[in-house]
Every structure is written in C-alpha cells, then in structure tokens.
Design a protein around this motif. Sequence first.
Motif, short mmCIF file in Angstrom:
data_model
loop_
_atom_site.label_atom_id
_atom_site.label_comp_id
_atom_site.label_asym_id
_atom_site.label_seq_id
_atom_site.Cartn_x
_atom_site.Cartn_y
_atom_site.Cartn_z
N THR B 179 1.07 -1.52 -0.23
CA THR B 179 -0.12 0.05 0.20
C THR B 179 1.03 1.34 -0.23
N GLY B 180 2.09 1.04 0.41
CA GLY B 180 2.53 2.44 0.57
C GLY B 180 3.37 2.88 -0.40
N VAL B 181 3.94 1.58 -1.43
CA VAL B 181 4.25 1.83 -2.95
C VAL B 181 3.34 2.27 -3.32
N ALA B 182 2.26 1.84 -3.42
CA ALA B 182 1.39 2.29 -4.42
C ALA B 182 0.99 3.71 -4.12
N LYS B 183 0.82 4.20 -2.88
CA LYS B 183 0.31 5.60 -2.99
C LYS B 183 1.43 6.55 -3.43
N ASP B 184 2.95 5.81 -3.10
CA ASP B 184 4.09 6.95 -3.55
C ASP B 184 3.75 6.25 -5.57
N LEU B 185 3.70 5.65 -6.29
CA LEU B 185 3.66 5.50 -7.33
C LEU B 185 2.49 5.82 -7.65
N MET B 186 0.87 6.29 -6.78
CA MET B 186 0.16 7.18 -7.38
C MET B 186 0.09 8.73 -7.02
N GLY B 187 0.66 8.69 -6.12
CA GLY B 187 1.88 10.02 -6.33
C GLY B 187 2.25 11.14 -7.22
N GLN B 188 2.98 9.84 -7.65
CA GLN B 188 4.42 10.39 -9.13
C GLN B 188 3.48 10.20 -10.21
N SER B 189 2.34 9.58 -10.66
CA SER B 189 2.16 9.56 -12.07
C SER B 189 0.17 9.30 -11.97
N PHE B 190 -0.11 9.48 -13.01
CA PHE B 190 -1.60 9.93 -13.25
C PHE B 190 -2.15 8.95 -13.05
N ALA B 191 -1.56 7.73 -13.43
CA ALA B 191 -2.39 6.29 -13.55
C ALA B 191 -2.73 5.50 -12.24
N VAL B 192 -3.85 6.09 -11.83
CA VAL B 192 -4.10 6.03 -10.44
C VAL B 192 -5.09 4.42 -10.46
N ILE B 193 -5.44 4.52 -11.26
CA ILE B 193 -6.54 3.31 -11.46
C ILE B 193 -5.97 2.62 -11.53
N GLU B 194 -5.16 2.58 -12.76
CA GLU B 194 -4.38 1.47 -13.02
C GLU B 194 -3.36 0.63 -12.13
N ILE B 195 -2.74 1.35 -10.92
CA ILE B 195 -2.45 1.62 -10.41
C ILE B 195 -3.05 0.25 -9.09
N PHE B 196 -4.40 1.32 -8.48
CA PHE B 196 -5.21 0.21 -7.94
C PHE B 196 -5.42 -0.74 -8.21
N CYS B 197 -6.20 -0.91 -10.00
CA CYS B 197 -6.62 -2.12 -9.73
C CYS B 197 -4.77 -3.21 -9.75
N MET B 198 -4.40 -2.83 -10.23
CA MET B 198 -2.78 -4.23 -9.97
C MET B 198 -3.08 -4.73 -8.01
N VAL B 199 -2.81 -3.51 -7.74
CA VAL B 199 -1.94 -3.72 -6.39
C VAL B 199 -3.90 -4.64 -5.42
N ALA B 200 -4.83 -4.03 -6.69
CA ALA B 200 -5.97 -4.33 -5.68
C ALA B 200 -5.95 -5.94 -5.84
N SER B 201 -5.87 -5.98 -7.34
CA SER B 201 -5.86 -7.57 -7.41
C SER B 201 -4.69 -8.75 -6.67
N ILE B 202 -3.42 -8.34 -6.50
CA ILE B 202 -2.23 -8.47 -5.89
C ILE B 202 -3.23 -9.30 -4.53
N TYR B 203 -3.79 -8.05 -4.01
CA TYR B 203 -4.35 -8.58 -2.28
C TYR B 203 -5.86 -9.70 -2.68
N LEU B 204 -5.99 -9.75 -3.47
CA LEU B 204 -7.32 -10.51 -3.72
C LEU B 204 -7.06 -11.32 -3.77
N ALA B 205 -5.39 -11.81 -4.51
CA ALA B 205 -5.38 -12.96 -5.37
C ALA B 205 -4.55 -13.64 -3.68
N ILE B 206 -3.86 -13.34 -2.95
CA ILE B 206 -3.70 -13.07 -1.92
C ILE B 206 -4.39 -14.22 -1.14
N ASN B 207 -5.70 -13.29 -0.93
CA ASN B 207 -6.83 -13.07 0.27
C ASN B 207 -7.29 -14.57 -0.69
#
Lengths: 235, 234
Positions: B179-207
């Motif tokens: 989540t921390g890395v996702a925050k930094d990446l979201m802050g740097q780029s404009f691809a907020v949704i894409e990064i959210f989807c990637m991180v969310a799918s990682i969490y969902l996969a582990i779940n």
Amino acid sequence: MPATTLADLFTWGSEGWSKALLLGLAVTLACASIGYALGIVFGFCVALAKLGRSAILRALASVYTTLLRGVPPLLVIFLLFFGTNGALMWIARGFGYTGYIEVDAFTVGVLAVCLVTAAYSSEVFRSAYEAVPKGQFEAFAALGLRPVPGLWTVVLPQMLRLAFPGLGNVWIMAIKETTLLSVISLAELMRVVGLAGRTTGQPFVFYGVAALLYFLLVGASSRLLRTLEARMRWA
Amino acid sequence: MDLESALHVFTELASALWMTLALAAATLPLGFVMAGLATWARRSRHALVRRPADFYVLAFRSTPLLVQIFILYYGLSQFSWLRDSYAWFVLRDPFACAVIAMSLCTGAYTAEVMRGGLAAVPSGVVEAARALGFSPMKTFFLVTAPIAVRRALPTYGNEAVVTLKATSLACTITVMELTGVAKDLMGQSFAVIEIFCMVASIYLAINMILMIGFKRFELFLTPQYERTERKMSL
C-alpha cells in the motif's frame, strides 16, 4: 522537553490542547456518522442489486463487495485521495468545464467511510434477508399481499431486526476506519493528537489520550447497541 | 501507461509484495502465540491471571490498530530511559514495531476466536473423556482442542485475511509494503486507477490463496464420516 505538567497540557485555551482534541473528536464523529449513514443507504441498494433478478446488477454488486472487502481500506483512501480530483475534472471536461477542481480531505474521508461501510453492510442486509423464515413470504402471499407491499410491511421489519447487530459492528468499524484518514491530513482526532505530540514532545501522553477516547467511544457505542438490541428482542 | 513505466511499476510492486508477505508471515504466528497465552490465562481459575488477559483482549479490540502502532513507534520514544535501554534496538525499528503492534492486535481478536471455538465443544464429550480416566491435560489435547480447532478454523481464516489487510498500516511508519508503494506510485503518476487495480488484484489473489488454503486444511481435519457435499466442493 518543555517542563510542563499534565494539567498544563490539557487546559482549555490557546496554550492547552483540550479544545483542539475536542474539535478533532468532533471531526472524527462527523466523518464517521455521515459516511456511515450514506454507506448504509448505499449498502441497502447494493443488497437489493444482489438479491434482484438482473444478472448484470448482481455481478456488479458482487464485484464491488469482493473488491472493497478484500482490499485494505487504506488503499481505497489513497485511490480516492489521488483519484477523485482527476475523475471529477474528467467528468467536468465532458460538460465543457476546463478549470481545476479540488475535493477536500473531509469529502474524501466521508466517501471512503461510505464506500467501505456500503460493502460490509450490503452483506449484512443480504444475509439478514435470507435469514427471514420462508414461511413469512408464503404467509403474506397467502394473505393476498402483492410482493412490494408484502416485502415492505412483513419482511423488511424482521430483516432490519436481524441486521441490527451486524450493522452495529459496521459502525464500530467505521469509527476505527476514520483514524486512517489522518494520512490524507484530515484534521481528525489522530491528526490532532500527532501534532500535539510533536509540538509538546510528549507523544506517548497524547496517543494514550487518543487510545482512551477511542476506547470510550467504542465502549459506549457497543453498550448502547446492546441495550437497543435487547429492547428490540422484546418489542 | 507505456511499457517502460509499466515495468517500473511491476518491479516496485514485486519488492513491496515481499515486504507485505514478510509482515503477515511474522505477525500471524506471533499473534497466534499471544492469543494462545491470552486464552490460557482467561480460562485460569485465578482472577489475578484472568482479569489482565480479559482487559488485554478488550483494550486491543476496542482501540484502532493505527493508535496501537503509533503508541509503540512514536509514543514510546518520549521516554529517555527507554531510548537508552537495550529494548530500543527493537523499538526504533519500524518493521519490528509494526509486527509487535499487529501481533498484539490480531492476538486479541484471535483470542476471541479461540474462545468461540472452545465454547463450541460439547460438554458431554469432555465429561466422557474425564469419565474414561483421561487426565485434564490429555483431555484438552486429545479431545477438546481438536474439536475446537475445527470449529474455529473458518473464523480464524477470516482473521488471517484481516491481518493481511492490516499490514497496509505499516506504511504509516515508513515500512514500504504494497500500500505504501502504491501511494508513492499514485502520487508520481497519473495512472491512479491502473495502479489501484494492480495492487488490488495482488491483495485479492493472496486473500483467495489464504481462503482456499484454510478450506483445504479444514477439510483435511474433518473426519471422513463428517464430510459433506458442501465441504467437498472446494
């Protein structure tokens, strides 16, 4: 470290922190309750979509709950924090407005609490609906009630009573979730307490006070919920 | 998002994933041990042992995890005697602080799960074992515990998923996990949704892996004659 006593730290006025703490607590409560109220309404709609006949709505609703319940709330908050401005400006551009739109932290916070509350409460509503005995449905049909008035007058009251404990848990979750909003610099209790700790050099005291306040808030909430629940049982 | 930035995002998330998994892997066993100790203490005959354990469970369940983490990491630095002691080697490390706070928190919730599991053991079974001459110790480990574990396992699986999600709070004290890395990446780029989807799918996969693992384990622990169609489906 400034040689102040505990009593000095919590005086009411410009040099003490009591006023700031109470303001922070008010922001926490406002954010939690507005977000929770909106979230329950939205969650009820999501539950309707899940129980409804439309396959598309059912799939959308289940994707929504799986996503919001499986992902850390903090990630949702970051998405809203970095994403809402862009999304709103994109929508506004469609209407021909090209200026800059900024959403404040409080709105983002309310939205975050609302979305997460909706995901959890929709599951509560759905399982409460399914827990209403089948005989009740048959009974209102046998009495000649149409589905909509039947569901409204017969099933809904029973369903709400069954959903009550679950909704209480979601409320407590909403209170705890507001602490995360300090990371997007919303001036709620955690934020105020952090500032006070850094300014006075006594972070332990202030975080301790925050812990105590949350403990009391959660304790009072669960006691109230238990009383209401007991009263409902005999109603 | 072009290929280069996508690769950058992937490498960043891959290293962050290990941090998230490390946090969860350190927290779950420690929390389990805490819960075991708390459950043992709460079942004690002596109020002096029972009361503090009850208070521990109540206190950690009714305060937000973020407050607990901040008290441990920022709060304790107020005391100079603590900063001079050996404990400071542990307490100044954000990873260790996050693991300790999360273990204490999940320990309190897990203690409640264990209590539920133990309460679900039929008293007749325990009495039967005692009547057959089993010692209390033997009764607990051979009769009570196996039934309680099986009853508590689905709830404990949920608690494990909650713990996984809770590891995201470690980023507030500079541990750079997903989540921390996702925050930094979201802050740097404009691809907020894409990064959210990637991180969310990682969490969902582990779940999902966790959930399936727990289901399998539950099935493994269920004796043949109690297995039903519903349980076999996974």
